[in-house]
Enzyme design. Structure first.
Site, mmCIF file in Angstrom:
data_model
loop_
_atom_site.group_PDB
_atom_site.id
_atom_site.type_symbol
_atom_site.label_atom_id
_atom_site.label_comp_id
_atom_site.label_asym_id
_atom_site.label_seq_id
_atom_site.Cartn_x
_atom_site.Cartn_y
_atom_site.Cartn_z
ATOM 1 N N ASP A 4 34.033 42.056 -7.153
ATOM 2 C CA ASP A 4 35.135 42.967 -7.657
ATOM 3 C C ASP A 4 34.460 43.572 -8.885
ATOM 4 O OD1 ASP A 4 36.995 42.810 -5.716
ATOM 5 O OD2 ASP A 4 37.956 40.955 -6.693
ATOM 6 N N GLY A 14 35.587 34.539 -13.392
ATOM 7 C CA GLY A 14 35.609 33.017 -13.706
ATOM 8 C C GLY A 14 34.074 32.640 -14.439
ATOM 9 N N LYS A 52 27.263 37.124 -10.288
ATOM 10 C CA LYS A 52 27.883 35.813 -10.987
ATOM 11 C C LYS A 52 28.803 35.281 -9.957
ATOM 12 C CE LYS A 52 31.426 35.613 -12.001
ATOM 13 N NZ LYS A 52 32.657 35.502 -12.416
ATOM 14 N N THR A 53 28.929 34.088 -9.640
ATOM 15 C CA THR A 53 30.233 33.471 -9.126
ATOM 16 C C THR A 53 29.804 32.171 -8.480
ATOM 17 O OG1 THR A 53 32.002 33.568 -7.604
ATOM 18 C CG2 THR A 53 30.365 34.744 -6.782
ATOM 19 N N ARG A 70 39.482 39.007 -16.661
ATOM 20 C CA ARG A 70 39.638 39.611 -15.342
ATOM 21 C C ARG A 70 40.259 41.043 -15.497
ATOM 22 N NH1 ARG A 70 38.188 36.271 -11.347
ATOM 23 N NH2 ARG A 70 38.456 33.797 -11.622
ATOM 24 N N ASP A 115 31.235 31.019 -6.488
ATOM 25 C CA ASP A 115 31.931 30.936 -4.773
ATOM 26 C C ASP A 115 30.758 31.061 -3.990
ATOM 27 O OD1 ASP A 115 34.156 30.450 -6.219
ATOM 28 O OD2 ASP A 115 35.114 32.313 -5.510
HETATM 29 P P1 FBP Z 1 34.990 34.738 -9.813
HETATM 30 O O1 FBP Z 1 34.818 35.092 -8.386
HETATM 31 O O2 FBP Z 1 35.312 35.575 -10.878
HETATM 32 O O3 FBP Z 1 33.444 34.028 -10.032
HETATM 33 O O4 FBP Z 1 35.857 33.423 -9.856
HETATM 34 C C1 FBP Z 1 35.813 32.345 -9.160
HETATM 35 C C2 FBP Z 1 36.684 31.288 -9.127
HETATM 36 O O5 FBP Z 1 36.160 30.390 -9.983
HETATM 37 C C3 FBP Z 1 37.234 30.909 -7.827
HETATM 38 O O6 FBP Z 1 36.562 30.030 -7.117
HETATM 39 C C4 FBP Z 1 38.665 30.420 -7.985
HETATM 40 O O7 FBP Z 1 39.666 30.708 -7.139
HETATM 41 C C5 FBP Z 1 39.220 31.254 -9.464
HETATM 42 O O8 FBP Z 1 37.795 31.706 -9.741
HETATM 43 C C6 FBP Z 1 39.938 30.788 -10.325
HETATM 44 O O9 FBP Z 1 40.457 31.615 -11.217
HETATM 45 P P2 FBP Z 1 41.037 31.242 -12.397
HETATM 46 O O10 FBP Z 1 39.919 31.013 -13.401
HETATM 47 O O11 FBP Z 1 41.558 32.625 -12.876
HETATM 48 O O12 FBP Z 1 42.051 30.092 -12.380
#
Ligand code: FBP
Length: 555
Positions: A176, A81, A202-203, A145, A205
């Protein structure tokens, strides 16, 4: 391109660097400590990573480093993300490379890890980098991803790395993606591919953190963006006095985002998934607790309020955890049969009848939209796409029902009108705050220095983040050091341990000390919009989480 005034101004912003990285690049020295151990399951991890397990911690200092390679070809991948600051990581790598030697090159693999295996790349030049400095988004090279897991994918990655003469590859990703980077580093060592693999945390979250990584990038900007919006809604609620706002906040699993936004804004209720799980609360009990606040405020004439709901909540409610795990097994075991079904109605019917008794009853009693959202495709790492499950709406429906029953019993006489919001994508591509702009640039520059020193299997790290940037400490943390084994798709796999909210941690304790008053009063706090120019105490302040955690570490 029609540039906004802020975009133009941000191009000129010069990110602040730790002292070790300021000055001449030839004066950067990499100091190595003692060998390290993984957080758990050490024997099993040694077997998976015979060549890269247990490397020492690396620290960057001013000094001279014999054997630093000055002219390098590096590759970079953005994975998962979007998170504010990704472009600055790339800018940091690029500037490090060019400071080392103008002959150095940087290739951006397009669209995530799949860009590496498919050899889709672009050579990044100064003009491209300059067009993205200090701006949000991942659109310079895109993200994805894809997980590199099959022997063919590993072999393709090796052949692409060799064909470009890559000295190092930087994977910018979450737990991951960095686990994947560790596996790739090990594979390259085994196959004698002379290419380092490094990661960058990075994230948005905020769950890629541990004793050595204080924060993942993007968390600062994303939470400040959401907190601004939550504060604005609180002010609207207190002005209009007629709505309860249920706000779901992104964060796939851990509740760091919801907790940070609660600390920043003082809402009436903030649910923290980790606590819900620890207390073993059912969905009905959770609704009762929300109703307690609604009733107490109604008794004081306040039929309005704000509830924060973490995106990942549903997976932490014990009965839903069991349901989701059964659904995962069911969908994996009957993938072809399930996909062949005509429509959502048939798919819902299929799982409803195949689930075990108690999960089946729970599933059948859910609103149709939620039933459908629970069986949507999993992501490539096998995760439920919780951002697409409308937990906030589910809670509103259940609270409404419960309040109606309480009214009938004569124990509630207020009015309840609720609105649902979801803040997630709004925050992932915001202009990085000064903190994230500086942090990301430093992480990228550090990744270049680790690559120049020939290190592989490391996560770029910048610490002491609650202090001014000049006092930040740059270095590298061995990826295997952050790992343990966990069951994924029924098999034990090495993974970087995800950091959930700790209920005995300083941020949660600070929240727990205040929430009883917040539940009844309107003690709202208005953080306002991110400020990019002005006094450092306004513009460079890190998150409440980081400040509280750093203070606790120093005690
Ligand atoms: P990452 O763990 O890859 O940083 O992504 C986090 C996130 O933003 C989550 O908070 C959310 O649940 C998910 O990505 C949403 O994914 P997508 O962009 O595939 O809808």
């Amino acid at each position: 391109m029609d540039l906004s005034p802020l975009q133009t101004a941000r191009y000129a912003y010069k990110p602040k660097l730790p002292a070790a990285l300021s000055g001449r690049p030839e004066d950067i020295q990499v100091e190595l400590g003692q060998p390290t151990e993984a957080v758990d399951d050490r024997q099993a991890l040694k077997a998976v990573f015979p060549l890269s397990y247990g490397k020492p911690l690396a620290s960057l200092k001013r000094g001279s480093q014999p054997g630093m390679k000055r002219t390098l070809t590096m590759g970079v991948i953005l994975s998962g993300g979007q998170a504010p600051g990704g472009h600055n990581v790339i800018a940091g790598i690029f500037d490090g490379l060019k400071a080392g030697s103008p002959e150095s090159r940087l290739l951006g693999f397009k669209g995530g890890p799949g860009g590496l295996t498919d050899n889709k790349f672009v050579e990044l030049d100064a003009a491209t980098i300059d067009a993205y400095r200090n701006t949000g988004g991942f659109d310079m090279i895109g993200s994805g991803r894809t997980k590199i897991e099959t022997p063919e994918q590993f072999a393709a990655a090796a052949s692409v790395a060799k064909s470009h003469g890559l000295d190092a590859l930087v994977v910018v990703g979450g737990d991951d993606s960095n686990t994947n980077a560790a596996l790739l580093a090990e594979y390259f060592l085994k196959e004698k591919v002379p290419c380092s693999v490094l990661g960058v945390p990075k994230t948005i979250d905020g769950d890629l953190k541990n004793d050595h990584i204080e924060a993942s990038f993007g968390f600062d900007t994303a939470t400040k963006t959401y907190s601004e919006l939550v504060g604005n809604i609180e002010r609207d609620a207190a002005s209009a006095r007629k709505y309860w706002h249920f706000i779901k906040l992104m964060g796939r699993s851990a509740s760091h985002i919801a907790l940070e936004c609660a600390l920043a804004t003082g809402p009436n209720v903030a649910l923290i998934s980790e606590e819900v799980e620890a207390r073993g609360l059912t969905l009905a009990q959770l609704c009762d607790e929300i109703c307690d606040s609604i009733r107490a405020r109604a008794a004081k004439g306040m039929n309005f309020g704000v509830v924060l709901v973490p995106e990942g909540l549903i997976e932490f409610i014990p009965e839903f955890k069991i349901l989701i795990s059964e659904l995962n097994d069911l969908l994996a075991a009957h993938e072809a049969e399930f996909k062949a079904l005509a429509d959502d109605g048939a798919r819902v019917g299929f799982v409803a009848s195949a689930l075990k008794a108690s999960s089946g009853t729970l599933y059948k009693g859910l609103p149709q939209d939620i039933q459908r959202q629970l069986i949507m495709d999993r992501d490539p790492h096998g995760n439920v796409q919780v951002s697409r499950i409308e937990t906030e709406k589910l809670l509103i429906a259940l609270v409404e029902k419960r309040l109606a029953a309480l009214k009938a019993q004569g124990s509630y006489s207020g009015s309840f009108s609720a609105l649902a919001h979801f803040f997630g994508y709004e925050g992932r591509c915001a202009f990085p705050s000064n903190f994230d702009a500086d942090y990301c640039y430093s992480l990228g520059y550090t990744a270049w220095a680790l690559a120049a020193a020939g290190l592989t299997g490391y996560l770029s790290s910048v610490r002491n983040l609650a202090s001014p940037a000049a006092e930040w400490q740059a270095g590298g943390v061995p990826l295997t050091m952050m790992m343990n084994m966990e069951k994924r798709h029924g098999k034990e796999k090495p993974v970087i341990r995800k950091a959930l909210v700790e209920l005995d941690g300083a941020p949660f304790k600070a929240f727990a000390a205040k929430r009883a008053a917040w539940a009844v009063d309107s003690a709202y706090r208005f953080p306002g919009a991110i400020q990019y120019y002005g006094p450092p105490e306004v513009c460079d302040r890190p998150t409440e989480t980081l400040i509280l955690e750093s203070a606790a570490r120093e005690r």
